[in-house]
Each structure stands twice: as structure tokens, then as C-alpha cells.
Design an enzyme around this catalytic site. Structure first.
Site, PDB file in Angstrom:
ATOM      1  N   GLU A 118       0.860  -1.176   0.000  1.00 17.20           N
ATOM      2  CA  GLU A 118       0.000   0.000   0.000  1.00 17.20           C
ATOM      3  C   GLU A 118       0.900   1.229   0.000  1.00 17.20           C
ATOM      4  OE1 GLU A 118      -2.661   0.108   3.285  1.00 17.20           O
ATOM      5  OE2 GLU A 118      -3.333  -1.957   3.029  1.00 17.20           O
ATOM      6  N   ASP A 166      -5.247   9.434  10.505  1.00 13.67           N
ATOM      7  CA  ASP A 166      -3.926   8.866  10.735  1.00 13.67           C
ATOM      8  C   ASP A 166      -3.338   9.352  12.046  1.00 13.67           C
ATOM      9  OD1 ASP A 166      -3.787   7.400   8.328  1.00 13.67           O
ATOM     10  OD2 ASP A 166      -3.323   9.235   7.226  1.00 13.67           O
TER      11      ASP A 166
END
Length: 270
Positions: A50, A61
């Protein structure tokens, strides 16, 4: 008529074995790191890589990936330059040819700024295999994601611990090859899975996903070592490791050292 080449992610999932997926933010920790790190991850046995699309406000995040995104932007990473890095990786320009499946993961804003249809066509041309766009729910993105599928891109959707059974079944039906399960409701890298009660809760959640999903699913967030990987393999079809990888290569003074650290860490997970 020329037969359409099978998507690399589709082919990888047909191998019918447990998968180990790497999440990496391009050009972290220093400019020029991407191609050497991709080569090291491929050599270390990453099944799917990824690649993060850096964004200035990555709300989902944790601090490690936020910092990596800011460094990537500072080092000149844009959607266009990221696609060029993928193209070089596929062509073997600056590294050995990268054949492992590549999934782009990032927020919708940079893709919209690039131009949705242009992005999809350029991604396919560069050698991208799939997309995971966390802030683009299927209810609001049916046309865009259908176009992605029509171009041969794998589209991955998220499942969380609070996703009800009927929605798990719906997301599973929409995902091209597999779904991505968030181990806990937390930002990336902040989840702690070692606590017994948390681990039991995650186990019950993944058992529920298995009951309602017909396709494969992988699990990420909070997976940091071989023991966690093996535990998740017992419950899911794959484990994703990202924050721990970025922590391991942080501070590397040059691309070669970043690649060495990435390979060392990844071999330890296998």
C-alpha cells in the site's frame, strides 16, 4: 482481441494463503527512498504494498503517518510524482522491476484536485492495481468507483468494529477482491492490541466479519510484530503493517539505509 491482463491483486488473492501487506509513505524518510524501499519490501516477501498518498490534513492517521505524510510532501511527493514513481518501479528504472501488487491508499482531496477520471486512467497506465480511499464512502462515490472497476482497478472498502452485519455484507459485495477491517476505532498507529480485553473484542469482531463476508478480508491498525501478524492470520486472510514499518526506517540518513532497515524489519515479520 487482446485478452485483458489479470489484476495483480486478484491473482495474488487466488493463491489462497495468508497475506502480509506493507503500508509505506513514498519518499520517507528521505527523498529518493521510494524505489529502494519498494525493492526491499518485495525481496522481504511483502504480498501487497500500500502506497500512501500524502495529504496535509490526514484526520484518520496517527502521528507517525501524519509526520511521514508531511515529510513526503516536503520531499516533493504529489499525486503526479507518485504515479511516476510507480511507473518507474514497474519499468525497473532505478531499481529491480517491482512486480508485487500496488494499492494506493489516501484521501479524496488530492485525487479530486488531480481530476477523478484523469487520475484513474493515469493510475492504470502507471501500473497501479487498486485503490483504498477512506473518506469516500460507497454511497457517495458509486460512479467514480464503478469507473475504477471498469478500468481493472481493485476497489477496497473499509469495515470497522461498529459496522452492523447488514452493512458488512453490503461492503463485502461492493469490494472487488477483499475488504479492509480496522482492528479498532482509532487513528493509525495508536491502537493497542496487547490488552487481553481489547484482543478478545477484536477477535469477536473479526469472527463476526467472517460470518457475514463472502470475500476475503485483511486487518490493519495496531499490528506491530510477528506475534500480532500470526494472531491476525488465524482470524483474517491478511495482516497490514504500516506504522511500525515507518517507525523502523525513520531517521535513516539516506535511501540505502532506509531500504536496509525496511528489509530487515519485514523479514522479521515473515
Amino acid at each position: 482481441m487482446t485478452q485483458k491482463k489479470e489484476n495483480r491483486i486478484t491473482a495474488r488473492l487466488r493463491e489462497d494463503r495468508k497475506l502480509l501487506l506493507a503500508y509505506y509513505m513514498p519518499e520517507f524518510p528521505v527523498a529518493g527512498s521510494t524505489l529502494p524501499v519498494l525493492e526491499a519490501l518485495q525481496d522481504g516477501g511483502a504480498d501487497i504494498i500500500e502506497l500512501g498518498i500524502p495529504f496535509s490534513d490526514p484526520v484518520g492517521d496517527g502521528p507517525v503517518i501524519q509526520n511521514a505524510a508531511h515529510i513526503a510532501i516536503r520531499n516533493g511527493v504529489s499525486v503526479r510524482s507518485l504515479l511516476e514513481l510507480v511507473r518507474k518501479a514497474r519499468a525497473g528504472e532505478g531499481c529491480r522491476k517491482i512486480t508485487v501488487p500496488i494499492l494506493l491508499m489516501g484521501y479524496s482531496n488530492p485525487l479530486i484536485a488531480y481530476g477523478g477520471d484523469c487520475f484513474l486512467h493515469d493510475a492504470v497506465k502507471a501500473g497501479v492495481d487498486g485503490l483504498l480511499i477512506p473518506d469516500l464512502p460507497p454511497e457517495e462515490s458509486a460512479d467514480f468507483l464503478q469507473r475504477a472497476k471498469s478500468l481493472g482497478l481493485t476497489v477496497v472498502y473499509l469495515i470497522s468494529p461498529v459496522t452492523p452485519p447488514e452493512r458488512i455484507e453490503w461492503i463485502d459485495s461492493l469490494s472487488t477482491d477483499f475488504s479492509y477491517c480496522l482492528a479498532v476505532n482509532a487513528t493509525t498507529g495508536t491502537a493497542k492490541l496487547a490488552d487481553a480485553s481489547t484482543e478478545a473484542s477484536v477477535d469477536r469482531y473479526l469472527e463476526r466479519v467472517r460470518l457475514h463476508a463472502r470475500k476475503k478480508f485483511v486487518v490493519g491498525f495496531g499490528i506491530r510484530d510477528r506475534a500480532r501478524v500470526e494472531h491476525m492470520w488465524r482470524l483474517a486472510d491478511g495482516a497490514v503493517v504500516g506504522t511500525a514499518l515507518l517507525e523502523h526506517i525513520a531517521g535513516a540518513p539516506n535511501p540505502g539505509e532506509a531500504a536496509r532497515r525496511a528489509g530487515e524489519f519485514w523479514r522479521g515479520l515473515r
